[in-house]
Design a protein around this motif. Structure first.
Motif, PDB file in Angstrom:
ATOM      1  N   ALA A  70       0.835  -1.207   0.000  1.00 19.14           N
ATOM      2  CA  ALA A  70       0.000   0.000   0.000  1.00 19.14           C
ATOM      3  C   ALA A  70       0.867   1.253   0.000  1.00 19.14           C
ATOM      4  CB  ALA A  70      -0.935  -0.007   1.200  1.00 19.14           C
ATOM      5  N   ARG A  71       1.897   1.238   0.817  1.00 22.75           N
ATOM      6  CA  ARG A  71       2.793   2.403   0.849  1.00 22.75           C
ATOM      7  C   ARG A  71       3.548   2.550  -0.464  1.00 22.75           C
ATOM      8  NH1 ARG A  71       5.564   3.882   6.490  1.00 22.75           N
ATOM      9  NH2 ARG A  71       3.751   4.993   7.229  1.00 22.75           N
ATOM     10  N   ALA A  72       3.956   1.438  -1.035  1.00 20.17           N
ATOM     11  CA  ALA A  72       4.677   1.494  -2.308  1.00 20.17           C
ATOM     12  C   ALA A  72       3.774   2.098  -3.393  1.00 20.17           C
ATOM     13  CB  ALA A  72       5.155   0.101  -2.711  1.00 20.17           C
ATOM     14  N   GLU A  73       2.523   1.671  -3.428  1.00 24.16           N
ATOM     15  CA  GLU A  73       1.585   2.237  -4.403  1.00 24.16           C
ATOM     16  C   GLU A  73       1.406   3.735  -4.183  1.00 24.16           C
ATOM     17  OE1 GLU A  73      -1.935  -0.101  -3.908  1.00 24.16           O
ATOM     18  OE2 GLU A  73      -1.067  -1.855  -4.902  1.00 24.16           O
ATOM     19  N   GLU A  74       1.322   4.126  -2.924  1.00 28.40           N
ATOM     20  CA  GLU A  74       1.164   5.536  -2.571  1.00 28.40           C
ATOM     21  C   GLU A  74       2.369   6.354  -3.048  1.00 28.40           C
ATOM     22  OE1 GLU A  74       0.961   7.666   1.697  1.00 28.40           O
ATOM     23  OE2 GLU A  74      -0.268   5.850   1.510  1.00 28.40           O
ATOM     24  N   VAL A  75       3.557   5.839  -2.824  1.00 26.23           N
ATOM     25  CA  VAL A  75       4.779   6.555  -3.217  1.00 26.23           C
ATOM     26  C   VAL A  75       4.882   6.642  -4.740  1.00 26.23           C
ATOM     27  CG1 VAL A  75       7.310   6.417  -3.217  1.00 26.23           C
ATOM     28  CG2 VAL A  75       6.047   6.055  -1.100  1.00 26.23           C
ATOM     29  N   VAL A  76       4.579   5.561  -5.441  1.00 26.57           N
ATOM     30  CA  VAL A  76       4.633   5.590  -6.907  1.00 26.57           C
ATOM     31  C   VAL A  76       3.629   6.602  -7.435  1.00 26.57           C
ATOM     32  CG1 VAL A  76       4.176   4.254  -9.009  1.00 26.57           C
ATOM     33  CG2 VAL A  76       5.561   3.267  -7.174  1.00 26.57           C
ATOM     34  N   GLN A  77       2.446   6.601  -6.872  1.00 27.31           N
ATOM     35  CA  GLN A  77       1.426   7.559  -7.306  1.00 27.31           C
ATOM     36  C   GLN A  77       1.896   8.994  -7.085  1.00 27.31           C
ATOM     37  OE1 GLN A  77      -2.344   7.066  -5.354  1.00 27.31           O
ATOM     38  NE2 GLN A  77      -3.293   8.743  -6.467  1.00 27.31           N
ATOM     39  N   GLU A  78       2.436   9.269  -5.911  1.00 31.88           N
ATOM     40  CA  GLU A  78       2.911  10.628  -5.630  1.00 31.88           C
ATOM     41  C   GLU A  78       4.080  11.004  -6.540  1.00 31.88           C
ATOM     42  OE1 GLU A  78       3.325  14.410  -4.112  1.00 31.88           O
ATOM     43  OE2 GLU A  78       1.641  13.020  -3.918  1.00 31.88           O
ATOM     44  N   THR A  79       4.941  10.062  -6.840  1.00 27.42           N
ATOM     45  CA  THR A  79       6.070  10.327  -7.751  1.00 27.42           C
ATOM     46  C   THR A  79       5.543  10.712  -9.125  1.00 27.42           C
ATOM     47  OG1 THR A  79       7.442   8.757  -6.526  1.00 27.42           O
ATOM     48  CG2 THR A  79       8.179   9.349  -8.734  1.00 27.42           C
ATOM     49  N   LEU A  80       4.564   9.980  -9.623  1.00 29.04           N
ATOM     50  CA  LEU A  80       3.999  10.287 -10.947  1.00 29.04           C
ATOM     51  C   LEU A  80       3.244  11.615 -10.935  1.00 29.04           C
ATOM     52  CD1 LEU A  80       2.911   6.725 -12.073  1.00 29.04           C
ATOM     53  CD2 LEU A  80       4.883   8.043 -12.851  1.00 29.04           C
ATOM     54  N   VAL A  81       2.593  11.939  -9.848  1.00 30.29           N
ATOM     55  CA  VAL A  81       1.930  13.249  -9.744  1.00 30.29           C
ATOM     56  C   VAL A  81       2.968  14.359  -9.813  1.00 30.29           C
ATOM     57  CG1 VAL A  81       0.669  14.767  -8.151  1.00 30.29           C
ATOM     58  CG2 VAL A  81      -0.126  12.430  -8.538  1.00 30.29           C
ATOM     59  N   ARG A  82       4.066  14.165  -9.117  1.00 31.89           N
ATOM     60  CA  ARG A  82       5.131  15.183  -9.169  1.00 31.89           C
ATOM     61  C   ARG A  82       5.727  15.295 -10.571  1.00 31.89           C
ATOM     62  NH1 ARG A  82       8.235  15.311  -3.357  1.00 31.89           N
ATOM     63  NH2 ARG A  82       6.324  15.478  -2.122  1.00 31.89           N
ATOM     64  N   ALA A  83       5.844  14.173 -11.261  1.00 33.96           N
ATOM     65  CA  ALA A  83       6.332  14.215 -12.650  1.00 33.96           C
ATOM     66  C   ALA A  83       5.346  14.975 -13.522  1.00 33.96           C
ATOM     67  CB  ALA A  83       6.550  12.802 -13.181  1.00 33.96           C
ATOM     68  N   TRP A  84       4.074  14.748 -13.309  1.00 35.21           N
ATOM     69  CA  TRP A  84       3.039  15.446 -14.084  1.00 35.21           C
ATOM     70  C   TRP A  84       3.114  16.948 -13.839  1.00 35.21           C
ATOM     71  CZ3 TRP A  84      -1.517  17.788 -12.023  1.00 35.21           C
ATOM     72  CH2 TRP A  84      -2.406  18.238 -12.994  1.00 35.21           C
ATOM     73  N   ARG A  85       3.318  17.344 -12.570  1.00 36.92           N
ATOM     74  CA  ARG A  85       3.418  18.764 -12.240  1.00 36.92           C
ATOM     75  C   ARG A  85       4.654  19.415 -12.867  1.00 36.92           C
ATOM     76  NH1 ARG A  85       2.070  18.088  -5.913  1.00 36.92           N
ATOM     77  NH2 ARG A  85      -0.184  17.867  -6.095  1.00 36.92           N
ATOM     78  N   ARG A  86       5.702  18.618 -13.041  1.00 38.33           N
ATOM     79  CA  ARG A  86       6.949  19.162 -13.593  1.00 38.33           C
ATOM     80  C   ARG A  86       7.150  18.750 -15.054  1.00 38.33           C
ATOM     81  NH1 ARG A  86      10.846  21.173 -10.696  1.00 38.33           N
ATOM     82  NH2 ARG A  86      12.418  20.242 -12.034  1.00 38.33           N
ATOM     83  N   ALA A  87       6.097  18.335 -15.708  1.00 42.19           N
ATOM     84  CA  ALA A  87       6.197  17.804 -17.071  1.00 42.19           C
ATOM     85  C   ALA A  87       6.934  18.745 -18.006  1.00 42.19           C
ATOM     86  CB  ALA A  87       4.802  17.481 -17.617  1.00 42.19           C
ATOM     87  N   GLU A  88       6.727  20.044 -17.860  1.00 44.40           N
ATOM     88  CA  GLU A  88       7.383  20.978 -18.783  1.00 44.40           C
ATOM     89  C   GLU A  88       8.887  21.062 -18.547  1.00 44.40           C
ATOM     90  OE1 GLU A  88       6.039  23.980 -15.508  1.00 44.40           O
ATOM     91  OE2 GLU A  88       4.902  22.516 -16.650  1.00 44.40           O
ATOM     92  N   HIS A  89       9.366  20.616 -17.373  1.00 40.82           N
ATOM     93  CA  HIS A  89      10.793  20.693 -17.056  1.00 40.82           C
ATOM     94  C   HIS A  89      11.526  19.369 -17.261  1.00 40.82           C
ATOM     95  CE1 HIS A  89      10.049  24.632 -15.381  1.00 40.82           C
ATOM     96  NE2 HIS A  89       9.109  24.126 -14.593  1.00 40.82           N
TER      97      HIS A  89
END
Length: 178
Positions: free
Chosen positions: A40-59
């Protein structure tokens, strides 16, 4: 996504994250699962990592090898933050075996009762204490208790009567009985 001058539109960012998920989510999940040991924690961390990638997509450069390194580094930082957060909080018991091994409230109540009764018995005369131990705790009959104590059965009966009255008084003095 090359580091262009225009930020990606919503469709571009979504396409970027979808491609990123298809390419890196599996290995990233395995890495984080090894770090946390908790799906569950691993899924949470992967999800948050991808959200951060989405937020920084232009960079982020989707064609670069550094993108995967950025993802794994970000995930590692998130796991470290989880460890720090957990260390700052009191631990909770989530393991069913540990919960089952913990004494139940009933067991704790019984232990307190036993200590209270033992303390009260210690305040009785040795004769009263001996007769109560023989008849109630050892479960002996009046005849058996009389034989073990070396007194007549009538004496065991009367001592038991007076010992129970004395025990009640001691418990009342201790604030336990009413």
């Amino acid at each position: 996504m090359a580091g262009g001058t225009q930020p990606p539109g919503p469709d571009d960012a979504e396409t970027f994250v979808r491609a990123l998920y298809e390419d890196a989510a599996g290995p990233l999940f395995g890495y984080v699962l090894r770090l946390t040991g908790d799906r569950a924690r691993a899924e949470e961390v992967v999800q948050e990592t991808l959200v951060r990638a989405w937020r920084r997509a232009e960079h982020l450069d989707a064609t670069s090898d550094t993108l995967r390194a950025w993802l794994f580094t970000t995930a590692r930082h998130l796991v470290t933050d989880l460890w720090r957060r957990d260390a700052a909080r009191p631990s909770t018991v989530a393991d069913e075996r540990a919960l089952a091994a913990a004494p139940a409230a009933d067991e704790l109540d019984r232990a307190v009762e036993r200590w209270t009764v033992a303390d009260a018995l210690a305040r009785l005369t040795p004769e009263h204490r001996a007769v109560l131990v023989e008849t109630y705790y050892e479960g002996r009959s009046v005849a058996q208790a009389a034989q073990r104590l070396g007194v007549p059965p009538g004496t065991v009966k009367s001592r038991t009567y007076y010992a129970l009255r004395a025990l009640r008084l001691v418990l009342e003095e201790m604030g336990v009985a009413q």
